[in-house]
Design a protein around this motif. Sequence first.
Motif, short mmCIF file in Angstrom:
data_model
loop_
_atom_site.label_atom_id
_atom_site.label_comp_id
_atom_site.label_asym_id
_atom_site.label_seq_id
_atom_site.Cartn_x
_atom_site.Cartn_y
_atom_site.Cartn_z
N ARG A 1 24.04 -6.51 34.16
CA ARG A 1 25.30 -5.87 34.35
C ARG A 1 25.03 -4.62 35.10
N LEU A 2 25.67 -4.24 36.27
CA LEU A 2 25.60 -3.00 36.70
C LEU A 2 24.12 -2.56 37.04
N LEU A 3 23.43 -3.32 37.45
CA LEU A 3 22.08 -2.99 38.11
C LEU A 3 22.07 -1.91 39.20
N SER A 4 21.39 -1.02 39.23
CA SER A 4 21.50 0.02 40.22
C SER A 4 20.62 -0.57 41.43
N ALA A 5 21.18 0.03 42.37
CA ALA A 5 20.74 -0.61 43.77
C ALA A 5 19.22 -0.92 43.99
N LYS A 6 18.46 0.11 43.47
CA LYS A 6 17.06 0.15 43.69
C LYS A 6 16.41 -1.37 42.69
N VAL A 7 17.00 -1.28 41.38
CA VAL A 7 16.73 -2.41 40.80
C VAL A 7 17.04 -3.66 41.45
N ARG A 8 18.20 -3.80 42.02
CA ARG A 8 18.71 -5.07 42.69
C ARG A 8 18.07 -5.44 43.88
N ALA A 9 17.54 -4.27 44.68
CA ALA A 9 16.73 -4.48 45.99
C ALA A 9 15.47 -5.19 45.64
N PHE A 10 14.90 -4.79 44.26
CA PHE A 10 13.58 -5.14 44.13
C PHE A 10 13.75 -6.48 43.51
N THR A 11 14.65 -6.87 42.80
CA THR A 11 14.74 -8.31 42.21
C THR A 11 14.91 -9.12 43.27
N GLU A 12 15.82 -8.77 44.23
CA GLU A 12 15.99 -9.87 45.32
C GLU A 12 14.59 -9.88 46.18
N PHE A 13 14.01 -8.86 46.55
CA PHE A 13 12.80 -9.04 47.34
C PHE A 13 11.64 -9.83 46.69
N MET A 14 11.65 -9.74 45.28
CA MET A 14 10.57 -10.41 44.48
C MET A 14 11.14 -11.97 44.64
N ALA A 15 12.36 -12.51 44.29
CA ALA A 15 12.90 -13.74 44.35
C ALA A 15 12.54 -14.07 45.80
N LYS A 16 12.92 -13.30 46.72
CA LYS A 16 12.36 -14.21 48.10
C LYS A 16 10.98 -14.09 48.34
N SER A 17 10.14 -13.48 47.68
CA SER A 17 8.62 -13.43 47.86
C SER A 17 8.23 -14.72 47.00
N PHE A 18 8.84 -15.16 45.98
CA PHE A 18 8.56 -16.40 45.15
C PHE A 18 9.76 -17.33 45.02
N PRO A 19 9.99 -17.85 46.35
CA PRO A 19 11.19 -19.26 45.94
C PRO A 19 11.15 -20.08 45.28
N GLU A 20 9.93 -20.35 45.01
CA GLU A 20 9.70 -21.80 44.04
C GLU A 20 9.26 -21.27 42.65
N PRO A 21 9.90 -21.12 41.57
CA PRO A 21 9.28 -20.61 40.55
C PRO A 21 8.61 -21.35 39.76
N ASP A 22 8.78 -22.53 40.00
CA ASP A 22 7.92 -23.87 39.27
C ASP A 22 6.61 -24.37 40.09
N ALA A 23 6.52 -23.79 41.18
CA ALA A 23 5.20 -24.12 42.02
C ALA A 23 4.23 -23.16 41.95
N ASP A 24 3.00 -23.37 42.29
CA ASP A 24 1.73 -22.45 42.17
C ASP A 24 1.71 -22.04 43.68
N PRO A 25 2.14 -20.79 44.23
CA PRO A 25 2.00 -20.48 45.63
C PRO A 25 0.40 -20.39 46.04
N TRP A 26 -0.38 -20.20 44.92
CA TRP A 26 -1.57 -19.77 45.37
C TRP A 26 -2.73 -20.93 45.50
N LEU A 27 -2.51 -21.94 44.70
CA LEU A 27 -3.22 -22.92 44.49
C LEU A 27 -3.76 -23.77 46.00
N LYS A 28 -2.61 -23.89 47.02
CA LYS A 28 -3.09 -24.53 48.15
C LYS A 28 -4.11 -23.69 48.90
N SER A 29 -4.25 -22.47 48.62
CA SER A 29 -5.29 -21.46 49.44
C SER A 29 -6.68 -21.72 48.78
N LEU A 30 -6.72 -22.45 47.40
CA LEU A 30 -7.90 -22.46 46.77
C LEU A 30 -8.95 -23.94 47.27
#
Length: 305
Positions: free
Chosen positions: A276-305
């Motif tokens: 509730r009532l997230l500040s703009a800075k917190v909302r911006a960061f949570t949205e940024f992180m969600a876009k950076s990690f679009p598949e929560p159940d996947a391992d985005p690093w494993l394919k590079s290993l």
Amino acid sequence: MDRLQSMRVFAKVVEQGSFARAGDQLDISNAVVTRHVADLEQHLGTRLLNRSTRKLSLTETGQQYLDRVRHILSDIDDADAMAAQSARCPSGTLRIYCHPNFGQTALAPLLPVFAAAEPKVVLDVTLADRPVDLVEEGYDIGIFIDNQKIDSSMIARKLATSSVVLTAAPGYVSRKGEPMAPRDLSKHDCLNHSYEKVRHTWPVQCGGKPVEVPIVSRMVSNNNAVLREAAIAGLGVMMRPSFTLGDDIADGKLVRLLRDHCVGRLGVYMVYPSRRLLSAKVRAFTEFMAKSFPEPDADPWLKSL
């Protein structure tokens, strides 16, 4: 009595020179205006306005009180405007807590990208491997991994899943040989974290089932940087989350072992006190992180290993 509202009504009466006109401006009745001023005078124990059928005038105390009230109302309006602005435009200091393993390797490259997108936000980032109370310690956001306790009252949003994999230096593999099956780890020197539950066995996945493989620790440490340096130096086999290994494997400092097997999986979570009532800075960061990690159940690093 709502003293703040009474102050606003009093100031508006003086500004308009009339109870009726003040009521029209504030969209309240003349009787309510009168009650606010009367309640204020009763609370203060002094008369603020002299009233006649033709005009209103301030008493000496009323003039002094009005000067202070105007400053107070102005400060409140400024504070309201500042808070409203922060809700619309990301700005101010964003305090972030992060587990050091994830912070040093996975979060660190993302922070300059976020900072460039949000130039008015100052990042205050703390990396610590200890229990953290986000609210008590004043953090806006926390990044936790599975083996950390997360307060059940917090909002926890999963970012990603990291596989725990086995690695060693090429020199070590040349000298000691490569384990071909999980049971072969018992014949190798192991570099081990000091968690008691993995001190003597490693839970390697075999056919989808965890098998506790007895191991011999060549080194034990509670510091992952120490274990990493030992692994790169060829001291033994190390198990690490996939998000910590990309550069070392890409640069040839470490090689992945038992590629068809996994020691385990760790969830990575973004944690914050309330939706509730997230500040703009917190909302911006949570949205940024969600876009950076679009598949929560996947391992985005494993394919590079």
